[in-house]
Structures are given as C-alpha cells and as structure tokens.
Design an enzyme around this catalytic site. Structure first.
Site, mmCIF file in Angstrom:
data_model
loop_
_atom_site.group_PDB
_atom_site.id
_atom_site.type_symbol
_atom_site.label_atom_id
_atom_site.label_comp_id
_atom_site.label_asym_id
_atom_site.label_seq_id
_atom_site.Cartn_x
_atom_site.Cartn_y
_atom_site.Cartn_z
ATOM 1 N N LEU A 4 0.837 -1.198 0.000
ATOM 2 C CA LEU A 4 0.000 0.000 0.000
ATOM 3 C C LEU A 4 0.875 1.252 0.000
ATOM 4 C CD1 LEU A 4 -2.809 1.206 0.055
ATOM 5 C CD2 LEU A 4 -2.808 0.968 2.533
ATOM 6 N N ALA B 91 2.128 1.793 -3.522
ATOM 7 C CA ALA B 91 1.022 2.288 -4.345
ATOM 8 C C ALA B 91 0.774 3.766 -4.046
ATOM 9 C CB ALA B 91 -0.237 1.467 -4.100
ATOM 10 N N HIS B 92 0.832 4.135 -2.782
ATOM 11 C CA HIS B 92 0.651 5.536 -2.383
ATOM 12 C C HIS B 92 1.769 6.404 -2.966
ATOM 13 C CE1 HIS B 92 -0.327 9.039 -0.015
ATOM 14 N NE2 HIS B 92 0.866 9.012 0.566
ATOM 15 N N ALA B 93 2.991 5.925 -2.897
ATOM 16 C CA ALA B 93 4.129 6.678 -3.428
ATOM 17 C C ALA B 93 3.969 6.908 -4.925
ATOM 18 C CB ALA B 93 5.439 5.935 -3.145
ATOM 19 N N GLN C 216 1.270 9.466 -5.500
ATOM 20 C CA GLN C 216 1.776 10.802 -5.216
ATOM 21 C C GLN C 216 2.698 11.300 -6.335
ATOM 22 O OE1 GLN C 216 0.748 12.793 -2.498
ATOM 23 N NE2 GLN C 216 -0.729 11.136 -2.634
#
Length: 104
Positions: free
Chosen positions: A72, A75-77, A80
C-alpha cells in the site's frame, strides 16, 4: 526499516514537496509574483527529480531480479508521484494564464 521502505518514503517525501512547490507557484502567479512562481516551479522540478530517481531505483532493483514487494505504501508513493507530475502541468498552465491576464 527495510531498504525498499526507505526508498518508498523518499519518493513520498520528495514528490510531496514538489507538489507543494507547484501549488505555491500557482498562488504566487495569482498575486502576479511571476518571478517567485517560476522559482517555485524550478524548485519543485528539482525536488521531483529526487523522487523520480528513487522510484527508478526500485524499478532497477526489480529489473535486476530483486523482489520488490508491492505494498500500500508503494502504491501511495506512485500515486503521489503521478499527482505531482499532473500538478506540474496544471501549474504551468495557470502561470501562463495569469501572465496573459496581467499582460506580462
């Protein structure tokens, strides 16, 4: 903290700072501070490159056969990273429009 997690946090930190610079650039252009807006865009681009290089490091690891766990956080990185890239394009357009409106 594992090496890959550290790299992911580098991405998040760098591209988050870049996105903030792009947003600040729009705000400065809105106030007709075009020189400051351009400086913030340059600063954002330089910071974005740091995040992009960190991301490329993970890609290189995987290309070399090292397992890079999809998490996760990763995926967030990546989200962003893409968001910051989009904000750069939007900021460039806003600055151009504000310059046109102000006649500069």
């Amino acid at each position: 903290m594992e090496t890959n997690e550290y790299i992911v946090f580098q991405i998040i930190s760098a591209v988050g700072s870049a996105r903030s610079s792009y947003i600040e650039a729009i705000q400065e252009a809105k106030k007709s501070n075009f020189e400051q807006a351009k400086n913030l865009m340059k600063e954002g681009a330089e910071t974005f490159i740091q995040g992009h290089k960190a991301h490329a490091e993970l890609i290189s690891k995987e290309a070399n056969g090292e397992k890079v766990e999809v998490s996760l956080l990763l995926a967030h990185a990546e989200d962003q990273l893409m968001s910051a890239e989009g904000f750069k394009v939007i900021a460039e357009e806003f600055i151009s429009l504000y310059e046109r409106i102000s006649g500069k």
